[in-house]
Design a protein around this motif. Structure first.
Motif, PDB file in Angstrom:
ATOM      1  N   VAL A 224      62.753  31.806   4.173  1.00  0.00           N
ATOM      2  CA  VAL A 224      61.291  31.218   4.823  1.00  0.00           C
ATOM      3  C   VAL A 224      60.423  32.151   4.444  1.00  0.00           C
ATOM      4  N   TYR A 225      59.276  31.225   4.030  1.00  0.00           N
ATOM      5  CA  TYR A 225      57.872  31.910   3.597  1.00  0.00           C
ATOM      6  C   TYR A 225      56.807  31.583   4.735  1.00  0.00           C
ATOM      7  N   LEU A 226      56.082  32.581   4.710  1.00  0.00           N
ATOM      8  CA  LEU A 226      54.802  32.525   5.772  1.00  0.00           C
ATOM      9  C   LEU A 226      53.519  32.914   5.000  1.00  0.00           C
ATOM     10  N   PHE A 227      52.517  32.082   4.957  1.00  0.00           N
ATOM     11  CA  PHE A 227      51.308  31.942   4.300  1.00  0.00           C
ATOM     12  C   PHE A 227      50.398  32.860   5.553  1.00  0.00           C
ATOM     13  N   ARG A 228      49.766  33.831   4.984  1.00  0.00           N
ATOM     14  CA  ARG A 228      48.879  34.359   6.098  1.00  0.00           C
ATOM     15  C   ARG A 228      47.342  34.535   5.643  1.00  0.00           C
ATOM     16  N   GLY A 229      46.489  34.309   6.508  1.00  0.00           N
ATOM     17  CA  GLY A 229      45.224  34.434   6.411  1.00  0.00           C
ATOM     18  C   GLY A 229      44.505  35.778   6.301  1.00  0.00           C
ATOM     19  N   PRO A 230      43.206  35.648   6.324  1.00  0.00           N
ATOM     20  CA  PRO A 230      42.503  37.126   6.186  1.00  0.00           C
ATOM     21  C   PRO A 230      42.756  37.674   7.446  1.00  0.00           C
ATOM     22  N   ALA A 276      70.827  33.626   4.685  1.00  0.00           N
ATOM     23  CA  ALA A 276      71.945  33.614   4.177  1.00  0.00           C
ATOM     24  C   ALA A 276      72.225  32.329   3.347  1.00  0.00           C
ATOM     25  N   HIS A 277      71.843  31.272   4.037  1.00  0.00           N
ATOM     26  CA  HIS A 277      71.860  29.720   3.330  1.00  0.00           C
ATOM     27  C   HIS A 277      70.766  29.245   3.878  1.00  0.00           C
ATOM     28  N   PRO A 278      70.809  27.914   3.476  1.00  0.00           N
ATOM     29  CA  PRO A 278      69.524  26.822   4.060  1.00  0.00           C
ATOM     30  C   PRO A 278      69.653  26.452   5.438  1.00  0.00           C
ATOM     31  N   LEU A 279      70.881  26.467   5.920  1.00  0.00           N
ATOM     32  CA  LEU A 279      70.892  26.270   7.657  1.00  0.00           C
ATOM     33  C   LEU A 279      70.064  27.241   8.358  1.00  0.00           C
ATOM     34  N   GLU A 280      70.353  28.646   7.796  1.00  0.00           N
ATOM     35  CA  GLU A 280      69.668  29.689   8.370  1.00  0.00           C
ATOM     36  C   GLU A 280      68.065  29.645   8.326  1.00  0.00           C
ATOM     37  N   ALA A 281      67.723  29.337   6.925  1.00  0.00           N
ATOM     38  CA  ALA A 281      66.473  29.017   6.723  1.00  0.00           C
ATOM     39  C   ALA A 281      65.674  27.926   7.714  1.00  0.00           C
ATOM     40  N   GLN A 282      66.247  27.084   7.658  1.00  0.00           N
ATOM     41  CA  GLN A 282      65.812  25.792   8.745  1.00  0.00           C
ATOM     42  C   GLN A 282      65.468  26.034  10.127  1.00  0.00           C
ATOM     43  N   VAL A 283      66.561  26.901  10.590  1.00  0.00           N
ATOM     44  CA  VAL A 283      66.434  27.325  12.093  1.00  0.00           C
ATOM     45  C   VAL A 283      65.542  28.275  12.247  1.00  0.00           C
ATOM     46  N   ARG A 284      65.227  29.373  11.210  1.00  0.00           N
ATOM     47  CA  ARG A 284      64.420  30.273  11.393  1.00  0.00           C
ATOM     48  C   ARG A 284      62.899  29.621  11.167  1.00  0.00           C
ATOM     49  N   ARG A 512      71.605  22.761  27.574  1.00  0.00           N
ATOM     50  CA  ARG A 512      71.888  24.274  27.879  1.00  0.00           C
ATOM     51  C   ARG A 512      70.689  25.093  27.613  1.00  0.00           C
ATOM     52  N   GLY A 513      69.740  24.488  27.362  1.00  0.00           N
ATOM     53  CA  GLY A 513      68.378  25.041  27.456  1.00  0.00           C
ATOM     54  C   GLY A 513      68.096  25.381  25.903  1.00  0.00           C
ATOM     55  N   ALA A 514      68.864  24.822  24.761  1.00  0.00           N
ATOM     56  CA  ALA A 514      68.422  24.935  23.605  1.00  0.00           C
ATOM     57  C   ALA A 514      67.561  24.120  23.087  1.00  0.00           C
ATOM     58  N   PRO A 515      66.576  24.293  22.014  1.00  0.00           N
ATOM     59  CA  PRO A 515      65.653  23.221  21.663  1.00  0.00           C
ATOM     60  C   PRO A 515      66.428  21.892  20.919  1.00  0.00           C
ATOM     61  N   ALA A 516      65.722  20.994  21.252  1.00  0.00           N
ATOM     62  CA  ALA A 516      66.580  19.622  20.570  1.00  0.00           C
ATOM     63  C   ALA A 516      66.724  19.781  19.097  1.00  0.00           C
ATOM     64  N   GLU A 517      65.574  20.063  18.535  1.00  0.00           N
ATOM     65  CA  GLU A 517      65.420  20.104  16.996  1.00  0.00           C
ATOM     66  C   GLU A 517      66.384  20.976  16.309  1.00  0.00           C
ATOM     67  N   GLU A 518      66.593  22.220  17.120  1.00  0.00           N
ATOM     68  CA  GLU A 518      67.495  23.191  16.316  1.00  0.00           C
ATOM     69  C   GLU A 518      69.017  22.502  16.552  1.00  0.00           C
ATOM     70  N   VAL A 519      69.268  22.255  17.707  1.00  0.00           N
ATOM     71  CA  VAL A 519      70.521  21.578  17.815  1.00  0.00           C
ATOM     72  C   VAL A 519      70.975  20.319  16.840  1.00  0.00           C
ATOM     73  N   GLY A 520      69.804  19.687  16.670  1.00  0.00           N
ATOM     74  CA  GLY A 520      69.942  18.775  15.600  1.00  0.00           C
ATOM     75  C   GLY A 520      70.128  18.960  14.388  1.00  0.00           C
ATOM     76  N   VAL A 521      69.391  20.046  13.891  1.00  0.00           N
ATOM     77  CA  VAL A 521      69.487  20.634  12.467  1.00  0.00           C
ATOM     78  C   VAL A 521      70.966  21.198  12.212  1.00  0.00           C
TER      79      VAL A 521
END
Length: 569
Positions: A224-230, A276-284, A512-521
């Motif tokens: 995962v990459y994060l662009f940061r501003g000034p 470790a792999h693309p799934l972890e990247a998507q979740v992060r 069970r309290g999990a975000p729907a998008e994460e469970v879907g991924v």
């Protein structure tokens, strides 16, 4: 010795142009509309400045060639009468061009004809890399040098050995000469690789080029990459299978989105997290989007803002739209409109009253509304239904959502049949579209809930190089991720990942309290062919009467809607 700022290291150069195979091709057609087809294909395969093969054939278009086309190309009906049809020619051309970069003059026209032919005849269009010599000429030549980029004028200007004649092979040979001359020009400004050529063709701002060094120290691993501003604020979050290559693209002309160019202009650095792999990247990525809510990301910043349909807590329960679901809720829906469509379908399917009136358990004496007269409500408000009589409606809702019964869906389907028989097609269309939303929500919700109910599940996927990618999933959330490379015993890695995995306590609601998008991924990763179950703390299974049994009906309803949309266009 340090390299100058902005200069690429040797391992960043990509594929040298001299080592790239190009197939320069040209088509002649019966016209320019979607109904027209190909009459001739000519192609030249080149590598390292040398011709290594040619392909040329006339094609029987199966129709007459218009006179104006005959006068332009010289190809007549008599010439193509004995030629092979396109279904015989296309696979041979695709094999000739396989693995090469396609080059054409005004490439959009030619590649679009080939792409549509593949779609029509059932061949896979591999989405090859394409270079347009018109676009390249516009970047290399000034308007004074080349007021027009017609092939005949460029061939004369650049000293092509072949004169274009509106015949496919001759025009392809002329395009080869033009292409080589243009490559000589771009070589003088440092373009030596295919990647640099593709970056060079569109316009790119000097500011983008200067910031290219931000990607220089990034690894070539997934993450995962994060662009940061000034002010250290997170401007944008994304994922990549190769962090360095992906981030570099933001500083080249391949990034054409105005919004992200603006983001790049503001950025002061790029942070990263190796995964470790693309799934972890998507979740992060999802979790970082929820935490930082970057201004330049458009999706997934509010994972808990979905809509759910649930029962109210009263003597004669109604359906209500909520943000925080209870155990028996249906959802999630990405918009309130979709949730309202599903709620209307549920009211028709179960008999739950559509009004918002709060009705006491005893002495209901209100005057029934028009919905009761239309048969859409049993009128408990007027005492026509007791609490016990009405109880069947909420029970039907709960059974449908939980996957214990399907008769409410059959009731809706029967109503559609009745409306069609009565030739009430418009109403049938509205009801079918609402039922589509309901069936899709039931199917997705039941699958997500089934995964979220499992305390721990460990799965593995081959990494394509003889090793394994692992995911530890707890109540639908990714709790740990890792890999066992080729030659590494996998089970000790699995045991270590399970021992070090995040503790996940089940929360409220179907997920069970999990975000729907994460469970879907996570679910999509588990569903991919080749995924294997390592172990599971309890059986992972969908309910016996899940809405999955209605997927064939859903596919037909989707096709009917698509046809209707095309007609209205």
């Amino acid at each position: 010795m340090t390299k100058p700022a902005g200069q690429l290291a040797f391992d960043e150069l990509g594929t040298p142009l001299r080592a790239t195979t190009f197939v320069v091709f040209d088509l002649e057609t019966t016209g320019v509309s979607d109904e027209d087809t190909i009459t001739e294909i000519g192609a030249v395969k080149i590598r390292g400045g040398e011709v290594v093969g040619e392909f040329a054939t006339l094609v029987d278009p199966g129709r007459g060639i218009p006179p104006e086309v005959v006068s332009l190309t010289g190809i007549t009906d008599a010439m193509v009468h004995a030629a092979p049809r396109l279904d015989a020619v296309l696979p041979a051309f695709l094999e000739f061009a396989a693995g090469a970069v396609l080059v054409a003059h005004n490439a959009g026209f030619d590649t679009n004809f080939v792409r549509k032919a593949c779609l029509r005849l059932g061949y896979r269009w591999a989405k090859p890399t394409v270079v347009c010599t018109v676009q390249l000429a516009r970047r290399v030549l000034t308007r004074e040098e080349a007021p027009s980029c017609r092939l005949s004028l460029l061939a004369e200007l650049l000293g092509a050995r072949t004169r274009p004649t509106h015949r496919a092979l001759a025009d392809a040979r002329a395009t080869v000469d033009v292409f080589h001359a243009l490559l000589e020009r771009v070589g003088s400004v440092g373009v030596q690789s295919l990647e640099e050529l593709l970056d060079f063709i569109p316009e790119v701002t000097p500011e983008q080029r200067r910031k290219r060094t931000m990607a220089a120290d990034l690894p070539t691993e997934p993450g995962v990459y994060l662009f940061r501003g000034p002010s250290e604020e997170v401007l944008y979050v994304g994922t990549a299978t190769d962090l360095r290559r992906r981030v570099r693209q933001y500083f080249t002309a391949s990034e054409t989105r105005r919004r992200l160019r603006e983001m790049v202009a503001l950025a002061t650095r790029v942070d990263h997290v190796v995964c470790a792999h693309p799934l972890e990247a998507q979740v992060r990525e999802l979790r970082l989007l929820s935490t930082h809510k970057p201004a330049y990301n458009r999706r997934s910043k509010n994972p808990k803002q979905s809509w759910w349909v649930t029962l109210t807590d009263e003597a004669f329960p109604r359906l209500s739209l909520v943000r925080v679901p209870r155990e028996d809720a249906l959802g999630p829906f990405r918009s309130r409109g979709l949730a309202e469509d599903a709620m209307t379908a549920l009211q028709d399917a179960t008999g739950i009253r559509p009004c918002t009136l709060r009705i006491p358990a005893q002495r209901a004496s209100a005057r029934p509304c028009a919905l009761a007269e239309l048969g859409r409500c049993g009128a408990p408000c007027a005492g026509r239904q007791s609490v016990d009589d009405y109880a069947a409606a909420p029970v039907a809702f709960l059974g449908l959502v939980a996957g214990r019964r399907l008769d409410p869906l059959r009731r809706l389907a029967d109503r559609l049949t009745e409306l069609a028989a009565a030739q009430r097609f418009e109403q049938a269309g509205f009801d079918r579209d609402r039922m589509r939303v309901l069936v899709r929500a039931l199917d997705r919700g039941q699958r997500l809930a089934a995964l979220a109910s499992v305390p721990e599940l460990i799965a593995a996927r081959p990494d394509g190089a003889g090793g394994w990618e692992f995911a530890v999933v707890r109540h639908g959330r990714l709790a740990s991720a890792g890999v066992a490379r080729r030659g590494v015993p996998p089970m000790p890695v699995v045991d270590l990942l399970a021992a070090s995995a995040e503790t996940v306590l089940p929360g409220p609601g179907p997920l069970r309290g999990a975000p729907a998008e994460e469970v879907g991924v996570v679910l999509r990763w588990l569903d991919r062919p080749g995924t294997r179950m390592v172990r599971c703390s309890q059986p992972w299974a969908e309910p016996a009467f899940a809405a999955a049994s209605w997927r064939d009906w859903l596919a037909r309803a989707d096709a009917a809607l698509s046809s209707r949309v095309e007609v209205h266009r």
